[in-house]
Design a protein around this motif. Structure first.
Motif, PDB file in Angstrom:
ATOM      1  N   SER A 172     -51.955 -76.543  59.355  1.00 38.65           N
ATOM      2  CA  SER A 172     -52.511 -77.398  60.227  1.00 38.65           C
ATOM      3  C   SER A 172     -50.950 -77.518  61.665  1.00 38.65           C
ATOM      4  O   SER A 172     -51.825 -77.987  63.164  1.00 38.65           O
ATOM      5  CB  SER A 172     -51.533 -79.231  59.506  1.00 38.65           C
ATOM      6  N   SER A 173     -49.809 -77.421  61.243  1.00 39.98           N
ATOM      7  CA  SER A 173     -49.362 -76.868  62.018  1.00 39.98           C
ATOM      8  C   SER A 173     -49.927 -75.877  63.413  1.00 39.98           C
ATOM      9  O   SER A 173     -49.018 -76.754  64.730  1.00 39.98           O
ATOM     10  CB  SER A 173     -47.683 -75.390  61.288  1.00 39.98           C
ATOM     11  N   TRP A 174     -50.949 -75.062  63.397  1.00 41.87           N
ATOM     12  CA  TRP A 174     -51.358 -74.019  64.545  1.00 41.87           C
ATOM     13  C   TRP A 174     -52.009 -75.427  64.970  1.00 41.87           C
ATOM     14  O   TRP A 174     -52.107 -75.271  66.147  1.00 41.87           O
ATOM     15  CB  TRP A 174     -51.940 -72.644  63.808  1.00 41.87           C
ATOM     16  N   ILE A 220     -52.085 -78.626  65.885  1.00 39.04           N
ATOM     17  CA  ILE A 220     -51.201 -79.099  65.952  1.00 39.04           C
ATOM     18  C   ILE A 220     -50.412 -79.161  67.308  1.00 39.04           C
ATOM     19  O   ILE A 220     -50.614 -79.105  68.642  1.00 39.04           O
ATOM     20  CB  ILE A 220     -50.118 -79.732  64.844  1.00 39.04           C
ATOM     21  N   HIS A 221     -50.394 -77.291  67.120  1.00 42.29           N
ATOM     22  CA  HIS A 221     -49.775 -76.660  68.490  1.00 42.29           C
ATOM     23  C   HIS A 221     -50.820 -76.710  69.062  1.00 42.29           C
ATOM     24  O   HIS A 221     -50.448 -76.527  71.079  1.00 42.29           O
ATOM     25  CB  HIS A 221     -49.023 -75.593  67.712  1.00 42.29           C
ATOM     26  N   PRO A 228     -42.116 -79.102  69.631  1.00 39.21           N
ATOM     27  CA  PRO A 228     -42.243 -77.811  68.709  1.00 39.21           C
ATOM     28  C   PRO A 228     -41.708 -78.271  67.371  1.00 39.21           C
ATOM     29  O   PRO A 228     -42.323 -77.442  66.558  1.00 39.21           O
ATOM     30  CB  PRO A 228     -41.544 -76.718  69.370  1.00 39.21           C
ATOM     31  N   THR A 280     -44.422 -78.973  64.962  1.00 38.73           N
ATOM     32  CA  THR A 280     -44.684 -77.944  63.681  1.00 38.73           C
ATOM     33  C   THR A 280     -43.621 -77.053  63.478  1.00 38.73           C
ATOM     34  O   THR A 280     -44.304 -76.953  62.853  1.00 38.73           O
ATOM     35  CB  THR A 280     -45.685 -77.106  65.057  1.00 38.73           C
ATOM     36  N   ASP A 281     -42.794 -77.284  63.330  1.00 36.14           N
ATOM     37  CA  ASP A 281     -42.045 -76.006  62.666  1.00 36.14           C
ATOM     38  C   ASP A 281     -41.521 -76.887  61.915  1.00 36.14           C
ATOM     39  O   ASP A 281     -40.695 -75.819  60.968  1.00 36.14           O
ATOM     40  CB  ASP A 281     -40.405 -75.659  63.858  1.00 36.14           C
ATOM     41  N   MET A 340     -43.505 -78.019  59.726  1.00 35.25           N
ATOM     42  CA  MET A 340     -44.293 -78.031  58.747  1.00 35.25           C
ATOM     43  C   MET A 340     -44.428 -76.818  58.400  1.00 35.25           C
ATOM     44  O   MET A 340     -44.424 -76.318  57.780  1.00 35.25           O
ATOM     45  CB  MET A 340     -45.581 -78.298  59.354  1.00 35.25           C
ATOM     46  N   ALA A 341     -44.113 -75.888  59.555  1.00 32.66           N
ATOM     47  CA  ALA A 341     -44.787 -74.222  58.904  1.00 32.66           C
ATOM     48  C   ALA A 341     -42.747 -74.246  58.644  1.00 32.66           C
ATOM     49  O   ALA A 341     -43.127 -73.176  57.462  1.00 32.66           O
ATOM     50  CB  ALA A 341     -43.900 -73.305  60.347  1.00 32.66           C
ATOM     51  N   THR A 394     -43.745 -69.829  61.748  1.00 25.75           N
ATOM     52  CA  THR A 394     -44.840 -69.269  61.861  1.00 25.75           C
ATOM     53  C   THR A 394     -45.567 -68.306  60.877  1.00 25.75           C
ATOM     54  O   THR A 394     -46.150 -68.271  60.059  1.00 25.75           O
ATOM     55  CB  THR A 394     -45.686 -69.704  63.003  1.00 25.75           C
TER      56      THR A 394
END
Length: 386
Positions: A98-100, A102-103, A110, A113-114, A116-117, A161
């Motif tokens: 999901s993080s990848w 969305i980014h 960021p 997403t960071d 989430m990672a 990530t």
């Protein structure tokens, strides 16, 4: 006189753990032979009871924080599906994916997403970090320590990530290994299902339903059409057509009559017979086959022993190589890349897992392989004797 004992072990995190236990056991006075397998989570120890007690053997495991129980030939449950571990693997994978995405597809800052990672790292990294810390306290280096170091270094330079991927790869590898071994374990346990829970015991002119575990040598059991035979014995009355393909490999049922031997796990296709028990419980043919397969999984093939020796030096060598790369290039990212590439450690786990899965698969097809050594050079064989 030597005795052999088998233990089920819980808490080992890698093959290196098993190697250290095996080495310590072998150094004890009174231990004649010891084999410890991380893959099957069991240890088989041959010892002299006059020189060492079982409690002293168990202390080798408990001192290292492992739970150990003596088993009686049953297949270990250590690698059955674990719902918590399964949920952890999928949670980490979904968060990273999901993080990848969305980014890649949106303009969200960021920090989202960071975050989430980092959540994926916390969920998946906790058990790895815990095992790594325990290993370091004991002044040991294992695969978990290598993963923890690589992930920590990636986090330190802001590559969240990449750190999450390192953790996910290890968790996914362990999960797939557990799935393979659980399938093999269930296949072997299927042998036990060939023994009926109850049998008809002959008492005078009466037939009494009793648990098959209560049958003793010398008892007479009645078996009718369609029923499984629970004991090894000799027919004392009647005729029957017996399917004993599991035991003998004969594809066609055979005729058996008074005076003939029959085996547990076989099926009475046609007829009714009275069988006098000669072997019961753990001494029956099915029980011995199950025990042979379980012990065979614990025996190491020569290639496994080679891999075990390599694994002992694998983690320190990777750490040294990473340090050399950093000193030579001055680029911390390249040094971390070395750690990340080495983290899955497939060579250490792949060989024993493949051997165990192969023995289990062969057992499902009625082929008994007495240990991993049977695979050595088998590809060169040009003849098959039946």
């Amino acid at each position: 006189m030597s005795h052999k004992i088998k233990f089920s072990i819980k808490g080992m995190t890698c093959q290196d753990c098993a190697n250290k236990i095996e080495k310590e056991l072998a150094s004890l006075n009174g231990i004649e032979e010891a084999s410890v397998s991380f893959v099957t989570a069991q240890a088989i120890v041959k010892y002299n009871p006059e020189a060492i007690e079982v409690t002293a053997i168990k202390k080798v495991f408990t001192r290292r924080g492992y739970a150990v129980t003596e088993t009686r030939g049953s297949v270990t449950d250590a690698f059955e599906y674990k719902y918590k571990e399964t949920a952890r693997v999928f949670s980490v994978g979904i968060l990273l994916l999901s993080s990848w995405l969305i980014h890649l597809l949106t303009g969200i800052p960021p920090v989202i997403t960071d975050s989430m990672a980092l959540a994926a790292i916390m969920i998946g990294g906790y058990p790895i970090a815990s095992k790594a810390i325990k290993a370091l306290i004991k002044r040991e280096l294992n695969v978990d320590a290598l993963v923890a170091i690589a992930a920590s270094a990636a986090i330190a330079i802001g590559d969240y990530t990449e750190a999450g991927l390192v953790i996910f790869i290890l968790l996914l590898g362990e999960f797939l290994e557990s799935v393979t071994l659980a399938r093999t374990t269930r296949a072997i346990k299927g042998l036990a299902s060939l023994i009926p829970d109850t049998v008809k015991l002959k008492r005078g002119d009466l037939e009494v339903d009793v648990p098959s575990s209560e049958i003793k040598v010398g008892d007479v059991v009645v078996v009718r059409s369609g029923e499984h035979i629970a004991i090894d014995g000799v027919i004392v009355k009647g005729d029957a057509t017996i399917d004993q393909s599991l035991i003998t490999g004969e594809s066609i049922p055979v005729e058996r009559s008074s005076g003939d031997d029959v085996y547990s796990g076989t099926i009475n296709k046609v007829g009714a017979v009275e069988i006098k028990a000669t072997k019961v419980g753990r001494d029956t043919t099915v029980a011995r086959i199950e025990r042979m397969i379980t012990e065979a999984q614990g025996r190491k093939a020569p290639v496994e022993r080679t891999v075990d020796r390599f694994a002992k030096y694998f983690v320190p060598a990777i750490l040294i190589l990473s340090a050399i790369v950093f000193l030579a290039t001055g680029d911390v990212r390249r040094a971390i890349t070395v750690l990340i590439v080495a983290c899955p450690c497939a060579l250490v786990l792949g060989t024993p897992t493949a051997v165990v899965a192969a023995i289990g698969a062969a057992a499902r097809k009625g082929i008994l392989i007495k240990g991993g050594g049977g695979f050595r050079g088998s590809w060169q064989d040009q003849r098959c004797y039946l």
